[in-house]
Design an enzyme around this catalytic site. Structure first.
Site, mmCIF file in Angstrom:
data_model
loop_
_atom_site.group_PDB
_atom_site.id
_atom_site.type_symbol
_atom_site.label_atom_id
_atom_site.label_comp_id
_atom_site.label_asym_id
_atom_site.label_seq_id
_atom_site.Cartn_x
_atom_site.Cartn_y
_atom_site.Cartn_z
ATOM 1 C CB CYS A 523 3.711 19.987 1.972
ATOM 2 S SG CYS A 523 3.717 18.041 2.083
ATOM 3 C CG HIS A 655 -0.459 20.417 -0.315
ATOM 4 N ND1 HIS A 655 0.582 20.951 -1.112
ATOM 5 C CD2 HIS A 655 0.035 19.369 0.296
ATOM 6 C CE1 HIS A 655 1.555 19.875 -1.000
ATOM 7 N NE2 HIS A 655 1.278 18.969 -0.143
ATOM 8 C CD GLU A 657 -0.524 23.706 -2.507
ATOM 9 O OE1 GLU A 657 0.152 23.143 -3.059
ATOM 10 O OE2 GLU A 657 -0.700 24.447 -1.355
#
Length: 689
Positions: A523, A655, A657
Site C-alpha cells: 500500500c 494488502h 497480508e
C-alpha cells in the site's frame, strides 16, 4: 380491631401465599436448569414444576423495566430466524471474557472453530464490539490495533483476521457487530416508522435487533479458502460447497463482562438462549488464573468473581477456559468447579504454549471437542450422559486426531518449533509501538516462514528514525536503526497514513534497492517505492505524494495522486475497499508466484500511483506488472524490478497480508521469505563448496 397481620401465624401464612403466587409466575432461574428444548417462540413455563412446553407460542418473560407484557410472542422477523435456526439444527457458541481485556477470547473462539472444522461442520463467526463506532475504519492503530479488511470492503476488528485464518473462510462485514451499527439500524427503523409509534427501548427493540443480527449472520453462507476433508469416520466430511449455510456460529463478545457498554448485548444473548433452547446454545467463559507468591500459587478468586458477575447478568458458563502460565492443578480445578458450578471436566486449561497453533491441539487433549458435541446434542449424542464426562466415558467418543485438518494442524505447529534456519525481517513502519498494528503482516510473514521452514524474527524499526534529515539530537537512534536494518535478511514496508516516517521509509527502500536486499512494499509502501524511484532514478527531486503536499507540479512531482472517486469530507467507509481483481503480466515475478493471470486481493487506500508517470518509470526499469481495470480507469497494483537486477523487489497497492492463511501463505510473502532463504544459504555457503 387489630390487623390480622399482627398475628404471627397469620402473617407467616400470608407470606407463604405471596411467595407461592410469585414463584408460580416466574420462569426458571436459567435455562441450564431445564434440559428440554424451547419452542420456536418465547417459552411457556408451567407454574409449579417448570415444565417447558414445545408448542405454546407465547412466553412468560419479565424484562427489566417491565417494558414487555408477560405473554407476548416474538416479532415476526425474529420469529422466522429462530424457527429457521431450530429447523436446521444450527448451533450457537458464545465466548465471553472476564477479569481483563486481551485475555485471549479471539484465539479461544478461533481454536474452537478449528475443532468443529475438523469434525466436518461448516463454521462461521461473529465478533461483537461494544464501542459506539460503526466500524473500526476510523480508529487509530495506536489505540485499537490494525483494521482488518474483508472481501466485501468491511473495515473490522482484527479478531476477524484470526477467525478467517483459523477457519479458512471469508467472512463479511456483517460478521463484526458494534454498538454503533446496532443503534444505527434501530434508529433508521424508528425514522421510517417500523415500530408503529411504540416507544423504542433497549429492551425489547435493541435486544431483538441484536438477536436478529446474530441469527441472520449465522445462516449466511461463507466462502472457504481450504477444501480439506476429514478422514474420521465418526465425523462428517468437511463440505467443499461454498453456498451452504453454516452449521455452527461462534460469537465472541468483546471487552470484559461487566462493562457498561456491553449490557445490551449480554441481555440479548440471555434472551437468545431462552428463544433457542439449552441444547442449541452454550457459553464458554475465558478467565485468568494468575500465579502469585513464593512458592508460586495459582489463584482462583479473580475467576470466581468473574463467573459470579456473569451469573448475576443471567448467563451461566457451560465451559470455563482458564488462561495462565502453567497447566491448572487438580486442586485448583476442583475449587473452581465448587465455586462456579462448572463441572470439573468442563474446566479447560489454556496455559502458555510454544506457538498459537498448539491451542486447538491442547483443547483436543482435554476432550473439549467431545464435550461440545455432547453439550449441543451434535453427532453421536448419548442420552443421559453429562456433557463434562463425554471425553472420558462417551461410548461413541469422537476422535478427530486422524482428521486431515488436525493432521495438517499438528504439522503446522511442529514446523514452527522445528525450523531449519532463522530469517530476520525488518518491518519499517510508523505504528511499531502498538504490537497489534501490523498483526496481519506478522501472521503473513509467519505463514511464509513456516512454509519455508525458517524461524522468523522481526526487527521493528521506527521509520522516522531512518530519516536522513534527522538532527544531531537523534544521531544515536538513527545510527542504531540503520545498523539494525543492515543486519536484516529482508525488509517489509507496510501500509499506513500520515506524513510522519515517510522519508525514513523512502530511505529504507532506496537502501534495499541499491544493496539487493529482498524487499516487499504494501500500500503506502508501494507508493513510497515509486516516489523513491522517481527521485533517485528519474531525477525528479521533489517527487512526493499529493496526500502530504498540495503544491506539487501536476504530472511531474505528484507521483501519487488522490483517486477521482474519493471523498475528502467523510472519513469512514469512503476509501477504495475490499477485494478487487488484478491482472498480472505474463513473465513477471508476481505472475510466477501466484501461478495465474487474475487474482483477487483486498484494498484500503485513497491515493494511487499517477498513471501519467508510469511510462517513464517503466522505461527506467520499474515494471508495473499488476494492473486493475474497472469503471474508474486503469490502476497500478503491483510493481517490481526484474530478477536480473534484484533478488526480490516487489510492492503492491493491495494488502496481501489479509488473504494469507497458515496452510496457504500469500504468494508475495512466500516469495520474500524464499528470496531471503536463498540469500542466507548463498552467503553462508563457502565459495567452491
Amino acid at each position: 380491631m387489630q390487623h390480622s397481620m399482627s398475628n404471627p401465624i397469620l402473617g407467616c401464612a400470608w407470606l407463604a401465599i405471596v411467595l407461592a403466587l410469585y414463584a408460580s409466575w416466574i420462569p426458571p432461574a436459567h435455562s441450564f436448569l431445564s434440559p428440554t428444548t424451547h419452542s420456536t417462540q418465547r417459552l411457556t413455563t408451567a407454574r409449579n414444576n417448570h415444565v417447558i412446553s414445545h408448542h405454546h407460542h407465547q412466553h412468560q418473560h419479565n424484562h427489566h423495566g417491565g417494558s414487555r407484557l408477560l405473554l407476548q410472542s416474538l416479532p415476526p422477523s425474529l420469529e422466522a430466524l429462530v424457527t429457521d435456526t431450530l429447523n436446521t439444527d444450527r448451533k450457537i457458541v458464545v465466548v465471553t471474557g472476564g477479569v481483563l481485556s486481551g485475555i485471549g477470547k479471539g484465539v479461544t473462539a478461533s481454536s474452537m472453530g478449528v475443532l468443529f472444522r475438523a469434525m466436518g461442520y461448516r463454521v462461521t463467526a461473529i465478533k461483537i464490539d461494544p464501542y459506539l463506532n460503526v466500524d473500526a475504519g476510523t480508529m487509530s492503530p495506536f489505540e485499537h490495533g490494525e483494521v482488518f479488511v474483508l472481501d466485501d470492503g468491511g473495515e473490522t476488528d482484527l479478531d476477524l483476521g484470526n477467525y478467517e485464518r483459523f477457519l479458512s473462510v471469508s467472512l463479511t462485514k456483517e460478521s463484526n457487530l458494534s454498538t454503533g451499527k446496532i443503534y444505527q439500524s434501530v434508529i433508521e427503523k424508528e425514522r421510517v416508522g417500523d415500530y408503529l409509534g411504540k416507544t423504542v427501548q433497549v429492551v425489547p427493540h435493541v435486544s431483538d435487533a441484536i438477536q436478529e443480527w446474530i441469527l441472520r449472520v449465522a445462516q449466511t453462507p461463507v466462502s472457504r479458502f481450504s477444501k480439506s476433508s476429514s478422514s474420521n469416520s465418526s465425523s462428517k466430511s468437511e463440505s467443499t460447497t461454498v453456498d451452504e449455510p453454516p452449521e455452527v456460529c461462534i460469537v465472541e463478545l468483546g471487552g470484559t463482562l461487566g462493562d457498561i457498554e456491553s449490557m445490551p448485548f449480554v441481555e440479548a444473548l440471555r434472551q437468545l438462549q431462552e428463544n433457542l433452547g439449552y441444547k442449541n446454545m452454550c457459553f464458554c467463559h475465558v478467565s485468568l488464573v494468575p500465579v502469585l507468591g513464593d512458592p508460586p500459587e495459582q489463584k482462583t478468586k479473580p475467576t470466581q468473581h468473574s463467573v459470579k458477575s456473569m451469573m448475576s447478568m443471567g448467563l451461566r458458563p457451560d465451559f470455563l477456559c482458564c488462561r495462565g502460565s502453567a497447566p491448572l492443578e487438580p486442586g485448583v480445578v476442583s475449587k473452581l468447579s465448587l465455586f462456579t458450578c462448572v463441572p470439573n471436566g468442563a474446566i479447560v486449561s489454556l496455559h502458555d504454549v510454544s506457538n498459537i497453533y498448539r491451542v486447538p491441539l491442547m483443547m483436543i487433549e482435554q476432550n473439549l471437542h467431545s464435550m461440545l458435541l455432547q453439550r449441543l446434542r451434535m453427532g453421536p449424542f448419548q442420552k443421559g450422559l453429562d456433557y463434562a464426562m463425554a471425553g472420558a466415558v462417551h461410548a461413541n467418543k469422537i476422535t478427530i486426531e486422524d482428521s486431515v485438518v488436525i493432521r495438517d494442524w499438528k504439522a503446522l505447529a511442529d514446523s514452527v518449533d522445528e525450523p531449519e534456519s532463522e530469517c530476520v525481517i525488518a518491518v519499517v513502519g510508523k505504528y511499531i509501538d502498538q504490537g497489534d498494528a501490523y498483526l496481519s503482516v506478522v501472521k503473513a510473514l509467519t505463514h511464509a516462514a513456516i512454509a519455508t521452514k525458517q524461524r522468523l524474527r522481526i526487527e521493528w524499526i521506527e521509520a522516522s528514525q531512518l530519516n536522513p534529515a534527522n538532527n544531531d539530537a537523534h544521531r544515536e537512534e538513527k545510527a542504531t536503526s540503520w545498523e539494525r536494518l543492515k543486519q536484516c535478511d529482508g525488509c517489509v514496508v507496510p501500509g499506513g497514513f500520515g506524513t510522519r516516517g515517510m522519508e525514513g521509509k523512502i530511505a529504507a527502500i532506496q537502501y534495499c534497492r541499491d544493496n539487493e536486499k529482498p524487499f516487499l512494499g504494501i500500500c503506502l509502501g508501494m507508493q513510497a517505492a515509486v516516489i523513491e524511484y522517481c527521485r533517485n532514478v528519474l531525477g525528479i527531486e521533489k517527487a512526493h505524494s499529493a496526500e502530504f503536499f498540495d503544491d506539487l507540479v501536476k504530472d511531474e512531482e505528484d507521483a501519487v495522486i488522490f483517486m477521482p472517486e474519493g471523498d475528502r469530507e467523510r472519513m469512514g467507509g469512503t476509501m477504495r475497499l475490499g477485494a478487487r481483481e488484478t491482472i498480472l503480466k505474463d513473465g513477471s515475478r508476481a505472475r510466477s508466484l501466484y501461478g495465474k493471470e487474475k487474482v483477487m486481493e483486498r484494498h484500503r487506500h485513497r491515493y494511487e500511483v499517477n498513471p501519467a508517470l508510469v511510462g517513464r518509470l517503466e522505461e527506467a526499469g520499474l515494471q508495473f506488472v499488476g494492473r486493475n481495470t474497472d469503471e474508474s480507469g486503469e490502476r497500478m497494483e503491483v510493481v517490481e524490478l526484474s530478477e536480473d537486477s534484484h533478488p526480490y523487489f516487489v510492492a503492491s497497492q493491495f494488502h496481501p497480508e489479509f488473504t494469507s492463511r497458515p496452510e496457504l501463505p500469500n504468494p508475495l510473502f512466500l516469495g520474500l521469505l524464499q528470496a531471503c532463504k536463498t540469500v542466507i544459504v548463498t552467503e553462508k555457503t563457502p565459495v567452491g563448496a
